[in-house]
Scaffold this motif. Structure first.
Motif, mmCIF file in Angstrom:
data_model
loop_
_atom_site.group_PDB
_atom_site.id
_atom_site.type_symbol
_atom_site.label_atom_id
_atom_site.label_comp_id
_atom_site.label_asym_id
_atom_site.label_seq_id
_atom_site.Cartn_x
_atom_site.Cartn_y
_atom_site.Cartn_z
ATOM 1 N N GLU A 34 -19.935 -38.742 35.026
ATOM 2 C CA GLU A 34 -20.606 -38.953 33.745
ATOM 3 C C GLU A 34 -21.391 -37.708 33.340
ATOM 4 O OE1 GLU A 34 -24.136 -41.791 32.284
ATOM 5 O OE2 GLU A 34 -22.436 -42.862 33.154
ATOM 6 N N ASP A 35 -22.095 -37.103 34.281
ATOM 7 C CA ASP A 35 -22.853 -35.886 33.998
ATOM 8 C C ASP A 35 -21.932 -34.730 33.611
ATOM 9 O OD1 ASP A 35 -25.188 -37.241 34.554
ATOM 10 O OD2 ASP A 35 -25.382 -36.432 36.586
ATOM 11 N N ILE A 36 -20.836 -34.578 34.331
ATOM 12 C CA ILE A 36 -19.871 -33.522 34.032
ATOM 13 C C ILE A 36 -19.252 -33.754 32.648
ATOM 14 C CG2 ILE A 36 -17.630 -32.552 34.679
ATOM 15 C CD1 ILE A 36 -18.457 -33.064 37.632
ATOM 16 N N GLY A 37 -18.889 -34.995 32.369
ATOM 17 C CA GLY A 37 -18.310 -35.327 31.063
ATOM 18 C C GLY A 37 -19.286 -35.076 29.923
ATOM 19 N N TYR A 38 -20.544 -35.377 30.163
ATOM 20 C CA TYR A 38 -21.569 -35.141 29.134
ATOM 21 C C TYR A 38 -21.679 -33.652 28.827
ATOM 22 C CZ TYR A 38 -26.108 -34.799 26.864
ATOM 23 O OH TYR A 38 -27.117 -34.516 25.990
ATOM 24 N N ILE A 39 -21.750 -32.830 29.864
ATOM 25 C CA ILE A 39 -21.875 -31.382 29.681
ATOM 26 C C ILE A 39 -20.638 -30.820 28.982
ATOM 27 C CG2 ILE A 39 -21.987 -29.175 30.905
ATOM 28 C CD1 ILE A 39 -23.751 -30.678 33.009
ATOM 29 N N GLU A 40 -19.450 -31.235 29.421
ATOM 30 C CA GLU A 40 -18.212 -30.755 28.792
ATOM 31 C C GLU A 40 -18.116 -31.233 27.342
ATOM 32 O OE1 GLU A 40 -14.970 -31.964 31.283
ATOM 33 O OE2 GLU A 40 -15.439 -30.472 32.819
ATOM 34 N N GLY A 41 -18.511 -32.460 27.085
ATOM 35 C CA GLY A 41 -18.491 -32.997 25.721
ATOM 36 C C GLY A 41 -19.469 -32.281 24.813
ATOM 37 N N LEU A 42 -20.629 -31.937 25.348
ATOM 38 C CA LEU A 42 -21.620 -31.204 24.572
ATOM 39 C C LEU A 42 -21.084 -29.833 24.168
ATOM 40 C CD1 LEU A 42 -24.531 -31.558 23.576
ATOM 41 C CD2 LEU A 42 -25.282 -30.423 25.661
ATOM 42 N N GLU A 43 -20.467 -29.143 25.092
ATOM 43 C CA GLU A 43 -19.890 -27.823 24.795
ATOM 44 C C GLU A 43 -18.735 -27.942 23.794
ATOM 45 O OE1 GLU A 43 -21.110 -24.844 25.663
ATOM 46 O OE2 GLU A 43 -22.752 -26.013 26.507
ATOM 47 N N ALA A 44 -17.874 -28.919 23.988
ATOM 48 C CA ALA A 44 -16.752 -29.112 23.059
ATOM 49 C C ALA A 44 -17.268 -29.495 21.672
ATOM 50 C CB ALA A 44 -15.803 -30.184 23.584
ATOM 51 N N GLY A 45 -18.330 -30.275 21.614
ATOM 52 C CA GLY A 45 -18.926 -30.668 20.339
ATOM 53 C C GLY A 45 -19.526 -29.484 19.594
ATOM 54 N N LYS A 46 -20.127 -28.559 20.321
ATOM 55 C CA LYS A 46 -20.675 -27.360 19.685
ATOM 56 C C LYS A 46 -19.565 -26.548 19.033
ATOM 57 C CE LYS A 46 -24.676 -26.719 22.713
ATOM 58 N NZ LYS A 46 -25.279 -25.867 23.758
ATOM 59 N N ILE A 47 -18.466 -26.379 19.738
ATOM 60 C CA ILE A 47 -17.340 -25.610 19.207
ATOM 61 C C ILE A 47 -16.739 -26.320 17.992
ATOM 62 C CG2 ILE A 47 -15.002 -24.805 19.714
ATOM 63 C CD1 ILE A 47 -15.998 -24.362 22.635
ATOM 64 N N ALA A 48 -16.508 -27.621 18.129
ATOM 65 C CA ALA A 48 -15.926 -28.388 17.020
ATOM 66 C C ALA A 48 -16.865 -28.413 15.817
ATOM 67 C CB ALA A 48 -15.606 -29.811 17.469
ATOM 68 N N GLY A 49 -18.165 -28.484 16.069
ATOM 69 C CA GLY A 49 -19.145 -28.486 14.987
ATOM 70 C C GLY A 49 -19.159 -27.173 14.222
ATOM 71 N N ARG A 50 -19.031 -26.067 14.939
ATOM 72 C CA ARG A 50 -18.979 -24.766 14.265
ATOM 73 C C ARG A 50 -17.743 -24.667 13.376
ATOM 74 N NH1 ARG A 50 -20.160 -22.130 19.508
ATOM 75 N NH2 ARG A 50 -22.401 -22.124 19.649
ATOM 76 N N ILE A 51 -16.615 -25.114 13.905
ATOM 77 C CA ILE A 51 -15.369 -25.048 13.141
ATOM 78 C C ILE A 51 -15.464 -25.932 11.901
ATOM 79 C CG2 ILE A 51 -12.910 -25.633 13.185
ATOM 80 C CD1 ILE A 51 -12.969 -24.810 16.195
ATOM 81 N N GLU A 52 -15.913 -27.162 12.088
ATOM 82 C CA GLU A 52 -16.025 -28.088 10.960
ATOM 83 C C GLU A 52 -17.053 -27.595 9.945
ATOM 84 O OE1 GLU A 52 -17.256 -32.722 10.101
ATOM 85 O OE2 GLU A 52 -16.663 -32.142 12.122
ATOM 86 N N GLY A 53 -18.163 -27.059 10.423
ATOM 87 C CA GLY A 53 -19.187 -26.531 9.523
ATOM 88 C C GLY A 53 -18.693 -25.352 8.712
ATOM 89 N N ARG A 54 -17.915 -24.482 9.353
ATOM 90 C CA ARG A 54 -17.359 -23.330 8.637
ATOM 91 C C ARG A 54 -16.398 -23.786 7.538
ATOM 92 N NH1 ARG A 54 -17.151 -18.008 9.646
ATOM 93 N NH2 ARG A 54 -18.061 -18.338 11.693
ATOM 94 N N GLU A 55 -15.526 -24.750 7.878
ATOM 95 C CA GLU A 55 -14.574 -25.255 6.880
ATOM 96 C C GLU A 55 -15.297 -25.924 5.716
ATOM 97 O OE1 GLU A 55 -11.933 -27.819 9.023
ATOM 98 O OE2 GLU A 55 -10.928 -26.157 10.032
ATOM 99 N N MET A 56 -16.293 -26.731 6.026
ATOM 100 C CA MET A 56 -17.040 -27.413 4.978
ATOM 101 C C MET A 56 -17.819 -26.405 4.131
ATOM 102 S SD MET A 56 -19.494 -30.668 5.396
ATOM 103 C CE MET A 56 -21.167 -30.308 4.960
ATOM 104 N N GLY A 57 -18.385 -25.393 4.780
ATOM 105 C CA GLY A 57 -19.115 -24.361 4.049
ATOM 106 C C GLY A 57 -18.219 -23.583 3.106
#
Length: 150
Positions: A34-57
């Motif tokens: 669960e801890d490993i998944g949380y850390i990996e999900g957080l990192e993947a979310g940061k990357i996906a958020g940057r991509i989505e934010g750039r497209e929306m911007g």
């Protein structure tokens, strides 16, 4: 049962076996995953958020720029027409056009801290509608078809 030795464990010996690292790692395996998944999900979310934010911007930035360009051009044409033909518009209308131009010029060209585009664009749109009404022009007919509704 001849030949087989019986092994008996005391309570302390069972506790020692349960405290063994092998058993603890099995018991804690779910928490570790669960801890490993949380850390990996957080990192993947940061990357996906940057991509989505750039497209929306890019999408919203294009629309905002197009609308600001329309308002800027509209004001410039009326100010030039008023300068070329004195008496075409009243001083009150010219003052409103100047206020609209000032509001357009104050919009930042970068999205930094405190750059509240929504409120600024609503104020510009309101000034545009007011100036249009003062000039006797139907603002809805003047707006570009892709204009955002802020």
């Amino acid at each position: 049962m001849a030949g087989r030795a019986r092994i008996f464990f005391t309570g302390a010996q069972i506790t020692d076996i349960m405290d063994d690292d092998v058993f603890n790692s099995i018991v804690n395996l779910e928490d570790e995953f669960e801890d490993i998944g949380y850390i990996e999900g957080l990192e993947a979310g940061k990357i996906a958020g940057r991509i989505e934010g750039r497209e929306m911007g890019c999408d919203n930035g294009l629309d905002i720029g197009r609308d600001l360009g329309f308002y800027h051009g509209w004001v410039q044409q009326w100010v030039r027409a008023a300068a070329a033909r004195p008496g075409l518009v009243s001083d009150r209308v010219l003052k409103k056009l100047t206020a609209l131009q000032g509001a357009i010029d104050e919009v930042p060209m970068a999205n930094g801290e405190g750059a509240d585009f929504g409120d600024r664009l609503k104020a510009i749109q309101l000034k545009f509608k007011t100036a249009s009404a003062m000039l006797g022009i139907n603002a809805a007919a003047e707006l570009p078809s892709s204009s955002l509704s802020y």
